[in-house]
Write an enzyme that holds these catalytic residues in place. Structure first.
Site, PDB file in Angstrom:
ATOM      1  CD  GLU A  24      -2.711   1.186   2.525  1.00  0.00           C
ATOM      2  OE1 GLU A  24      -2.680   0.241   3.333  1.00  0.00           O
ATOM      3  OE2 GLU A  24      -3.371   2.218   2.697  1.00  0.00           O
ATOM      4  NE  ARG A  70       3.707  -7.524  10.803  1.00  0.00           N
ATOM      5  CZ  ARG A  70       3.108  -6.859   9.809  1.00  0.00           C
ATOM      6  NH1 ARG A  70       2.133  -7.410   9.134  1.00  0.00           N
ATOM      7  NH2 ARG A  70       3.469  -5.641   9.492  1.00  0.00           N
ATOM      8  CE  LYS A 118       3.231   0.145   4.653  1.00  0.00           C
ATOM      9  NZ  LYS A 118       2.501  -0.012   3.421  1.00  0.00           N
TER      10      LYS A 118
HETATM   11  P1  ATP Z   1       2.746  -2.039   7.778  1.00  0.00           P
HETATM   12  O1  ATP Z   1       1.983  -2.480   8.973  1.00  0.00           O
HETATM   13  O2  ATP Z   1       4.192  -1.884   8.027  1.00  0.00           O
HETATM   14  O3  ATP Z   1       2.150  -0.858   7.108  1.00  0.00           O
HETATM   15  P2  ATP Z   1       1.452  -3.591   5.849  1.00  0.00           P
HETATM   16  O4  ATP Z   1       1.298  -5.062   5.850  1.00  0.00           O
HETATM   17  O5  ATP Z   1       0.266  -2.760   6.128  1.00  0.00           O
HETATM   18  O6  ATP Z   1       2.653  -3.258   6.794  1.00  0.00           O
HETATM   19  P3  ATP Z   1       1.655  -3.368   3.028  1.00  0.00           P
HETATM   20  O7  ATP Z   1       2.101  -2.222   2.219  1.00  0.00           O
HETATM   21  O8  ATP Z   1       0.237  -3.740   2.973  1.00  0.00           O
HETATM   22  O9  ATP Z   1       2.077  -3.071   4.513  1.00  0.00           O
HETATM   23  O10 ATP Z   1       2.585  -4.616   2.762  1.00  0.00           O
HETATM   24  C1  ATP Z   1       2.935  -5.119   1.506  1.00  0.00           C
HETATM   25  C2  ATP Z   1       3.329  -6.549   1.686  1.00  0.00           C
HETATM   26  O11 ATP Z   1       4.409  -6.656   2.604  1.00  0.00           O
HETATM   27  C3  ATP Z   1       2.184  -7.359   2.247  1.00  0.00           C
HETATM   28  O12 ATP Z   1       2.094  -8.562   1.518  1.00  0.00           O
HETATM   29  C4  ATP Z   1       2.569  -7.601   3.666  1.00  0.00           C
HETATM   30  O13 ATP Z   1       2.057  -8.800   4.114  1.00  0.00           O
HETATM   31  C5  ATP Z   1       4.093  -7.594   3.597  1.00  0.00           C
HETATM   32  N1  ATP Z   1       4.674  -7.188   4.873  1.00  0.00           N
HETATM   33  C6  ATP Z   1       4.437  -6.051   5.561  1.00  0.00           C
HETATM   34  N2  ATP Z   1       5.108  -6.034   6.720  1.00  0.00           N
HETATM   35  C7  ATP Z   1       5.804  -7.195   6.785  1.00  0.00           C
HETATM   36  C8  ATP Z   1       6.696  -7.785   7.745  1.00  0.00           C
HETATM   37  N3  ATP Z   1       6.992  -7.161   8.889  1.00  0.00           N
HETATM   38  N4  ATP Z   1       7.221  -8.992   7.454  1.00  0.00           N
HETATM   39  C9  ATP Z   1       6.924  -9.610   6.311  1.00  0.00           C
HETATM   40  N5  ATP Z   1       6.103  -9.116   5.371  1.00  0.00           N
HETATM   41  C10 ATP Z   1       5.543  -7.928   5.595  1.00  0.00           C
HETATM   42 MG    MG Z   2      -1.331  -1.991   5.437  1.00  0.00          MG
END
Ligand code: ATP
Ligand code: MG
Length: 582
Positions: free
Chosen positions: A52, A277, A287
């Site tokens: 995202e 994760r 993020k």
């Molecule tokens: P954040 O909570 O940091 O915003 P998110 O999952 O909301 O993380 P996205 O932009 O939706 O962020 O993530 C893109 C991809 O990266 C998704 O497939 C998500 O599952 C993966 N991802 C995000 N954070 C992690 C992590 N800590 N370890 C492994 N994969 C991750």
């Molecule tokens: Mg997200």
């Protein structure tokens, strides 16, 4: 398949770290191998990385990137980059740019397969209409708060919305008028009609469209309704022909909805697979939390070298190879755990060890005068750039009567096993001569040591001792007249606690911030060979650690970031001595 033989599991189900740095097998690889065997997707492997664009990528994303792009590469498949841009109020073009830069820097490429969920808005709208026509979606006029109340709890079933039995015609009419902008933001939503009594709360008639007047970074003001993540994600995967849709564990409960949407619409159906994760000690990873640190001025920006953001790690001097190696070693598991940050440091140390030239830099200078060395003499001494790699060659280092050594390399009253300089003690200067400390000059007022006087033995050029006498300490140094004055930034963990969220009630993770996470030293001295160093260049400062040139540098004013220290052998000895009470 690749490395199938190296597969070993530990008690948590995580794949064991292998010393070779090659990719070990894991449960996702097992699934792919099985699907290839049964020809489930006609021999295809097609993954995607779906960020995202609401912030910069972090090391957790690197794990997902390495996994998705890595699997595609290993099994002759493809991996798409898809921006999951369904939330216009939080998303920005700046993030879209930085995310692409970071993925490329990590060493991965999506070729011509760059997609945006917003590319599919029209098609998603059509799918929503199809659900309505099937009697599987309805327009609901409850407020967000009422929807929450009606949803029930984990132990109690929800209640049907009074709008649940609207006719297909009415729903079609209202949904079209939602799109046309006839209704206020938040006044109506489109919901999937599933089961308000489902034990899985997510299946209790989830919202799939909302009204939101916000300018989208790509579609501008074309839309005032936006599809929700759960509706968008599965259909985007389906449209792109993804085979294995890999996401993190918190989406396990969303999988039934993922499957429901695709089954109800009777479209191509990828398989969602969840993995744990990445969590790192001394680090916050979301993020949202990182944005809070950036916006609150707790760090200097997304590329602050103390952040786990990819851009921060890059500025800090991390290499893509080190990050990929780290992602390989941590493996892929089905249960959450926290990885020790020292593993990440170990990976970068190992990579920088082999690739960086050794140079001499004195971080906290102490002046040394070699009394018996002629005042006007300068010798250009040969210095090897890498003790283990002769292809990196030699350079010249100037030696003269006045030098700087590291303050901590002198002790007036040396403790046991301290082999560095002390009054009357002889040590070796790297690449140069043996010197003996003959006099200590102190500030009369403070008692602080301000200068040492030494003598050198002209027979020991290059550090050899023709008479075979043993000298245990070898120090780095620079010639005072030739050295460059530089700034050095030393970084420590951003948080004082392994788990930054472990705080007293009433405070948040920011209470764990480390006030000493950045120490700036402004009058460091480096050898003149670093004169032409450019931002991004990396070095080992002998006995001090790995450093890289920061973009804040300007002509004649270099700034270095410490990427990671060397393991400090003396600190270890001293700690052990203190423990023993010596
Ligand atoms: P954040 O909570 O940091 O915003 P998110 O999952 O909301 O993380 P996205 O932009 O939706 O962020 O993530 C893109 C991809 O990266 C998704 O497939 C998500 O599952 C993966 N991802 C995000 N954070 C992690 C992590 N800590 N370890 C492994 N994969 C991750
Ligand atoms: Mg997200």
């Amino acid at each position: 398949m690749k490395n199938a033989a190296t597969k070993r599991k530990n008690e948590k189900g995580a794949t064991n770290v292998t010393a070779t740095g090659s990719t070990p097998s894991n449960f996702i690889r097992d699934i792919i191998v099985e699907d290839l065997k049964t020809d489930k997707y006609g021999g295809r492997v097609h993954t995607r990385f779906p960020p995202e664009p609401n912030g910069y990528l972090h090391i957790g994303h690197a794990k997902s990137i390495c996994l998705n792009f890595g699997l595609a590469a290993d099994y002759g498949g493809l991996c798409n980059l898809r921006f999951d841009d369904t939330n216009p109020s939080k998303e920005e073009a700046e993030y879209v740019e930085s995310i692409q830069e970071d993925i490329r820097w990590l060493g991965f490429d999506w070729d011509d397969r760059l997609f945006y969920a917003s590319d599919y808005f029209e098609q998603l709208y059509e799918y929503a209409v199809q659900l309505i026509e099937k009697g599987k979606a309805y327009v609901c006029d409850l407020s967000a708060e009422e929807i929450r109340e009606y949803r029930g709890t984990l132990t109690e079933p929800g209640k049907d919305s009074p709008y649940r039995e609207r006719s297909v015609e009415e729903n079609l009419d209202l949904f079209e008028r939602m799109r046309a902008g006839e209704f206020e933001d938040g006044s109506r939503v489109l919901r999937a009609k599933i089961d308000m009594a489902s034990p899985n709360m997510i299946m209790r008639d989830p919202v799939i469209y909302r009204i939101l007047r916000a300018t989208h970074h790509r579609t501008g003001d074309k839309w005032c309704i936006y599809p929700m993540y759960d509706f968008t994600h599965c259909l985007s995967d389906s449209i792109e022909g993804i085979t294995h849709s890999i996401c993190t564990l918190e989406f396990e409960n969303n999988r039934p909805l993922y499957d429901w949407v695709l089954d109800e619409l009777n479209v191509y159906h990828p398989q969602q697979i969840e993995f744990a994760r990445l969590n790192l000690s001394y680090t916050v990873m979301s993020k949202r939390k990182l944005l809070e640190l950036v916006e609150g001025g707790y760090v200097t920006g997304w590329d602050d070298p103390r952040l786990p953001a990819i851009s921060g790690l890059r500025r800090r001097g991390y290499t893509p190879e080190a990050i990929r190696d780290f992602c390989d070693r941590i493996g892929v598991a089905k249960s959450n755990s926290t990885v020790d940050i020292t593993l990440l440091e170990h990976c970068v140390r190992q990579d920088l060890d082999r690739r960086t030239p050794r140079v001499m830099a004195v971080l906290r200078p102490l002046r040394v005068v070699i009394d018996n060395y002629p005042e006007d003499r300068v010798e250009e001494l040969d210095a090897v750039n890498h003790p283990g790699d002769s292809s990196m060659g030699l350079r010249k280092v100037p030696f003269s009567r006045v030098l700087y050594i590291e303050r901590e390399d002198f002790r007036e009253d040396p403790p046991k096993k301290y082999f560095r300089l002390a009054p009357g003690r002889e040590v070796r200067l790297k690449h140069a001569y043996l010197i003996t400390c003959v006099r200590v000059v102190k500030d009369e007022r403070t008692g602080e040591v301000v200068e040492l006087h030494c003598t050198y033995d002209p027979e020991t050029r290059g550090g050899v001792t023709p008479d075979g006498r043993k000298v245990r300490g070898t120090l780095h140094w620079v010639s005072a007249a030739h050295a460059l004055e530089v700034e050095v930034r030393l970084y420590d963990y951003l948080f004082t606690k392994a788990n930054p969220y472990d705080v007293e009630e009433g405070s948040d993770f920011k209470a764990s911030l480390n006030p000493n996470s950045l120490v700036t030293l402004t009058s460091c001295r480096v050898e003149p060979s670093l004169g032409g160093a450019q931002p991004g260049n990396r070095y080992q400062f002998m006995r001090k650690g790995y450093f890289c040139v920061d973009p804040d540098s300007s002509d004649g004013a270099l700034v270095f970031n410490r990427t990671v220290s060397l393991r400090d052998s003396w600190a270890k000895i001293e700690k052990a001595q203190k423990k023993k009470g010596k």
